[in-house]
Design a protein around this motif. Structure first.
Motif, mmCIF file in Angstrom:
data_model
loop_
_atom_site.group_PDB
_atom_site.id
_atom_site.type_symbol
_atom_site.label_atom_id
_atom_site.label_comp_id
_atom_site.label_asym_id
_atom_site.label_seq_id
_atom_site.Cartn_x
_atom_site.Cartn_y
_atom_site.Cartn_z
ATOM 1 N N ARG A 192 -19.580 -62.567 -40.216
ATOM 2 C CA ARG A 192 -20.104 -62.448 -41.638
ATOM 3 C C ARG A 192 -21.572 -62.905 -42.003
ATOM 4 O O ARG A 192 -22.333 -62.509 -42.408
ATOM 5 C CB ARG A 192 -19.193 -62.888 -42.540
ATOM 6 C CG ARG A 192 -18.203 -61.883 -42.824
ATOM 7 C CD ARG A 192 -17.361 -62.232 -44.220
ATOM 8 N NE ARG A 192 -16.690 -63.421 -44.175
ATOM 9 C CZ ARG A 192 -15.271 -63.555 -43.793
ATOM 10 N NH1 ARG A 192 -14.601 -62.542 -43.518
ATOM 11 N NH2 ARG A 192 -14.606 -64.688 -43.380
ATOM 12 N N GLU A 193 -21.612 -64.319 -40.972
ATOM 13 C CA GLU A 193 -23.110 -64.891 -41.198
ATOM 14 C C GLU A 193 -24.083 -64.318 -40.300
ATOM 15 O O GLU A 193 -25.226 -63.988 -40.981
ATOM 16 C CB GLU A 193 -22.844 -66.375 -40.370
ATOM 17 C CG GLU A 193 -22.227 -67.216 -41.157
ATOM 18 C CD GLU A 193 -21.777 -68.618 -40.514
ATOM 19 O OE1 GLU A 193 -22.472 -69.040 -39.366
ATOM 20 O OE2 GLU A 193 -21.050 -69.587 -41.214
ATOM 21 N N VAL A 194 -23.855 -63.577 -39.271
ATOM 22 C CA VAL A 194 -24.901 -62.735 -38.729
ATOM 23 C C VAL A 194 -25.163 -61.361 -39.416
ATOM 24 O O VAL A 194 -26.165 -61.025 -39.227
ATOM 25 C CB VAL A 194 -24.213 -62.401 -37.149
ATOM 26 C CG1 VAL A 194 -25.033 -61.305 -36.492
ATOM 27 C CG2 VAL A 194 -23.938 -63.526 -36.280
ATOM 28 N N PHE A 195 -24.111 -61.099 -39.717
ATOM 29 C CA PHE A 195 -24.179 -59.544 -40.786
ATOM 30 C C PHE A 195 -25.049 -60.155 -42.091
ATOM 31 O O PHE A 195 -26.016 -59.226 -42.056
ATOM 32 C CB PHE A 195 -22.746 -59.298 -41.200
ATOM 33 C CG PHE A 195 -23.011 -58.087 -42.283
ATOM 34 C CD1 PHE A 195 -23.043 -56.917 -41.623
ATOM 35 C CD2 PHE A 195 -22.604 -58.163 -43.481
ATOM 36 C CE1 PHE A 195 -23.374 -55.860 -42.575
ATOM 37 C CE2 PHE A 195 -22.706 -56.977 -44.530
ATOM 38 C CZ PHE A 195 -22.979 -55.999 -43.988
ATOM 39 N N SER A 196 -25.091 -61.058 -42.609
ATOM 40 C CA SER A 196 -25.677 -61.520 -43.882
ATOM 41 C C SER A 196 -27.211 -61.927 -43.254
ATOM 42 O O SER A 196 -28.195 -61.361 -44.183
ATOM 43 C CB SER A 196 -25.213 -62.740 -44.325
ATOM 44 O OG SER A 196 -26.092 -63.284 -45.406
#
Length: 875
Positions: free
Chosen positions: A689-693
């Motif tokens: 999710r961090e990479v997606f953000s």
């Protein structure tokens, strides 16, 4: 009496010099009727000049014969024959003078001309590029016993150096003392210049040492030649030593010395070193350094723009204007070209206006620079505007102008507009050249219009356009792209024998030229490095590596030496198929031949190592890149990130993402895709999710990234998180074709989140999506089981409406964008519903209702007997 007649003849010839035919008629009439042949000899130089100017060379042969048969005064014939040869040779017609000189030597074998006459012929031979005659002259001179001068040797050595025969030039230089001639500073300068032009500056320095050892003082030209060569070779330390040596020898480096250094440094991209020298010239007057001139400023301006140093270039322009030296057309053209190459196209308009205001009228070069830049950037209407401006300022467009426009329209595939430009060009009296035709030919091949391309080739042949190597390369590239590499190979093989006539292989368009070995244009059209690079690249892509190697060997035998681009083709091909040992063998040969590794080489090697999982070696190459000043690109980082992710080292890959961001490199979708896939695969959704953000702020909201995280969450049964992400995608009207949304709905229903599943269906409907109507089934079943018959009935009706609408297309789309339905969905989607093994009573009722037609009562009140179920199932 004879002398008087001779003067009258000269007077008559001069009077009719503008009418060569009449002058010749007068000369022949008097020559045939004269009883004193010697009386017409003084008129020989005059009639020769008239005939040479009119290119009446057959008549000059008559003069030679007249002199050769004159036995009454052989001494006069001797003098006038030499005069005739001198006039013809100095007029630039050495090839016509040679037969007359040979005739002279046969007539007077024991009386050779003076050494000055030989010098004149040698000089003319070198100027007119006739090295064979130079060799003959040298042999004749030696056989005749004429003592050569130092100047004679200088001419011979210059000719040998110009033709690249440096060993012969040095041998002749060493034999000068045997002939009683000592080399002077010009002799040394010529030979040192030859060494430098051919990349042997060290031998030039050795010759400089020898020169000083025998007491011949070097001049500033010799030093400048060596300094410039060392700078071009990147050997700035050696160049600096030579400049210091000049000073020690009492020779002050002049502005040419410094300009040579600055020019070479700018050309090799060492603009900062050039800037330091330029600054010293401006401020260190007490050291006796020459002040920069216009050439110096122009070199620096061009260097700044070439390296994209726009602020420095702008400051230099302001400085030149302040100092009153920004007044030359050349400076403005450099300014225009720099702006165009750096994408500052709008600023060029103000520069053109400034040139007009300051009466430094833009010339055809100025306008062509701007028009070409606009066309290459697709700003065709602006280019037409500038063309109108140039016409209004009295500058007529030329072939380059029209060719730039033609190239722009062809690049945009605007064939109609390109045709208009061609008609306009011809109508304006500016006829297409080979370059123009090559643009059209390249466009036709690029669009796959092979028949039209062949017709254009035929027209080029019919209208006498010289088909050059570029033309042949366009055809060869077109054949390779269209899968006809074997035909391309046949043409290349034919080019070595027949030149451009080898294109006769294409529908026999040039069949009349194929056997014409006298066609010099055709024979000169030989394959070059581009030709072989195109063939080898295509063969490698088709997996025909053995044939590609054979072509490489053939190329080398033809003395065509590979560059980094060609070596990279092999490196990439071997890495692609996993033959790393072969790739590194090519790399070794590449470096031995002086072709350094570049970004393409490193990317290919890193990709190849990645496929083998050799991560340590990949990091080693990355370090080597940085040491050599080769900046990794996004593709370089992506190769390494992909390899790390495949080897379950996603945490290390994250560090590379951080490194990219710190260096100002923007990761692309692939960068995030690799990382998110790796994290989702092992169920680590926090970093995913961090990479997606991060991806949202860099590449935006992309369907592929949303679906990747969504499908990953579903695979690990993170249903509610997947639901939130899917709703966000629907809200943004993203294409949901790659989303496993049916699995989401099934998962919600199985977990008793029927209302959430129903909400998702409603949101998809409200957003105008056309999706697989089988998605309704679990929700309808769930609602029915809960006793919400009305809601179930409404959804069932909506499902049937969608089913009736889907006849031709049924691929998921957003905002009513409909894609062509895939073949598997062209069959009845009811099979998917009917074969569900979940005891779906509501579905069966719905099917039964469809059989009987609408208006038969509500779904909830319809109770079909069990046999109906079997009938439907069997059906």
């Amino acid at each position: 009496m004879g002398e008087q007649a001779g003067k009258k003849l000269i007077k008559a010839l001069l009077k009719n010099s503008q009418n060569p035919a009449l002058a010749w008629q007068i000369f022949t009439r008097i020559a045939s009727s004269s009883h004193h042949p010697t009386s017409i000899l003084p008129s020989i130089p005059h009639i020769t000049r008239i005939l040479v100017a009119a290119k009446m060379f057959p008549q000059i042969h008559f003069l030679t014969n007249l002199l050769l048969v004159n036995t009454q005064s052989s001494s006069s014939s001797y003098t006038y024959l030499l005069t005739l040869v001198r006039i013809i040779a100095n007029a630039g017609h050495l090839d016509k003078a040679i037969p007359h000189f040979r005739a002279f030597r046969n007539r007077f074998p024991a009386e050779p001309p003076s050494i000055s006459f030989y010098n004149m012929l040698i000089h003319a031979s070198l100027d007119q590029n006739n090295p064979d005659f130079v060799s003959w002259l040298y042999q004749d001179l030696i056989l005749a016993g004429v003592s050569p001068q130092t100047y004679t040797f200088n001419l011979f050595i210059a000719g040998l150096c110009d033709s690249g025969r440096l060993e012969d030039a040095r041998n002749l230089f060493d034999r000068m003392p045997e002939k009683g001639c000592l080399p002077n500073e010009f002799t040394f300068g010529i030979l040192i210049g030859g060494y430098c032009r051919n990349g042997h500056a060290n031998k030039g320095v050795e010759l400089l040492d020898y020169m000083e050892s025998i007491g011949v003082a070097a001049n500033v030209v010799i030093f400048n030649t060596l300094v410039s060569r060392f700078c071009k070779d990147g050997k700035t330390d050696e160049a600096e030593k030579l400049v210091e040596r000049m000073r020690l020898a009492g020779i002050n480096p002049n502005v040419v010395t410094f300009n040579s250094r600055i020019s070479a440094l700018c050309s090799s991209g060492k603009i900062l070193e050039a800037s330091r020298i330029f600054r010293d010239m401006q401020i260190d007057k007490e050291l006796g350094l020459p002040q920069p001139n216009n050439v110096t400023y122009n070199l620096m301006l061009q260097g700044f723009y070439t390296q994209g140093m726009l602020q420095e270039a702008s400051a230099l322009v302001d400085s030149m204007k302040t100092n009153g030296i920004f007044t030359q057309l050349e400076s403005y053209n450099i300014w225009l070209l720099g702006l165009v190459r750096n994408g500052k196209l709008l600023e060029t308009q103000s520069v053109l206006n400034e040139m007009v205001d300051k009466c430094i009228g833009p010339n055809i070069v100025s306008y062509n620079i701007v028009i070409d830049g606009l066309c290459k950037n697709g700003m065709l209407s602006d280019a037409r505007t500038v063309m109108g401006l140039m016409k209004s300022n009295g500058v007529t467009p030329d072939t380059v102008t029209y060719s730039s426009l033609l190239h722009g329209y062809c690049k945009k595939e605007k064939v109609g507009e390109a045709t208009k430009i061609l008609h306009e060009m011809i109508k304006g009296g500016c006829f297409p050249n080979t370059y123009t035709c090559n643009i059209l030919l390249h466009s036709l091949w690029g669009q796959g219009k092979i028949a039209e391309a062949e017709k254009l080739l035929q027209k080029m042949n019919e209208r006498g356009y010289r088909v050059d190597t570029v033309t042949c390369n366009i055809v060869i590239e077109g054949l390779c792209k269209s899968g006809k590499v074997d035909k391309a190979i046949d043409i290349v093989n034919g080019m070595w024998t027949h030149g451009s006539a080898a294109l006769g292989e294409l529908g026999n368009l040039y069949i009349g030229l194929v056997d014409d070995d006298n066609n010099t244009n055709a024979i000169k059209c030989k394959p070059d490095l581009v030709t072989y690079s195109t063939l080898i690249n295509t063969l490698c892509k088709e997996g025909r590596l053995d044939e590609a190697k054979k072509k490489f060997i053939e190329m080398m035998k033809k003395k065509l030496y590979p560059d980094s681009l060609l070596y990279n083709i092999f490196v990439h091909s071997f890495c692609k198929i996993g033959k790393l040992s072969s790739a590194f063998r090519v790399l070794k040969d590449m470096e031995e031949k002086g072709c350094g590794k570049n970004l393409v080489t490193y990317n290919s090697l890193i990709c190849g190592l990645g496929k083998k999982g050799q991560i340590f070696e990949m990091y080693g190459l990355m370090d080597e890149m940085k040491e050599r000043g080769v900046s990794p690109t996004v593709a370089t980082y992506n190769n390494l990130i992909s390899c790390l992710c495949e080897n379950e080292r996603a945490e290390d890959a994250i560090n590379l993402l951080d490194e990219m961001l710190l260096k100002g490199l923007s990761p692309n979708i692939s960068s995030f895709q690799y990382l998110m896939s790796a994290f989702c695969k092992v169920g680590e959704f926090v970093p995913a999710r961090e990479v997606f953000s991060i991806s949202l702020s860099i590449v935006g909201h992309k369907e592929i990234l949303y679906s990747l995280l969504f499908n990953g969450l579903l695979a690990k049964e993170e249903v509610l998180e997947a639901k939130d992400l899917f709703e966000a995608a629907v809200e943004r009207s993203l294409d949901i074709g790659s989303f496993l949304y049916k699995d989401l709905i099934d998962g919600l229903c199985k977990n008793e989140f029927i209302d959430l599943a129903s909400d998702i269906l409603q949101k998809m409907i409200n957003k105008g999506y056309s999706f697989d109507h089988a998605s309704f089934v679990p929700v309808i079943d769930g609602l029915s089981k809960r006793g919400k018959k009305l809601e179930a009935d409404e959804l069932a009706e909506r499902m049937l409406e969608m089913a009736s609408e889907v006849k031709v297309t049924n691929k998921v789309c957003a905002d009513a964008r409909v894609y062509e339905k895939s073949k598997k969905y062209r069959e009845s989607d009811w099979k998917t519903i009917v074969h569900r093994d979940d005891g779906s009573g509501t579905t069966l009722k719905t099917l039964r209702r469809v059989q009987k037609g609408w208006g038969q009562g509500s779904i909830s009140s319809f109770q079909p007997p069990k046999t109906d179920y079997l009938d439907v199932w069997d059906g």
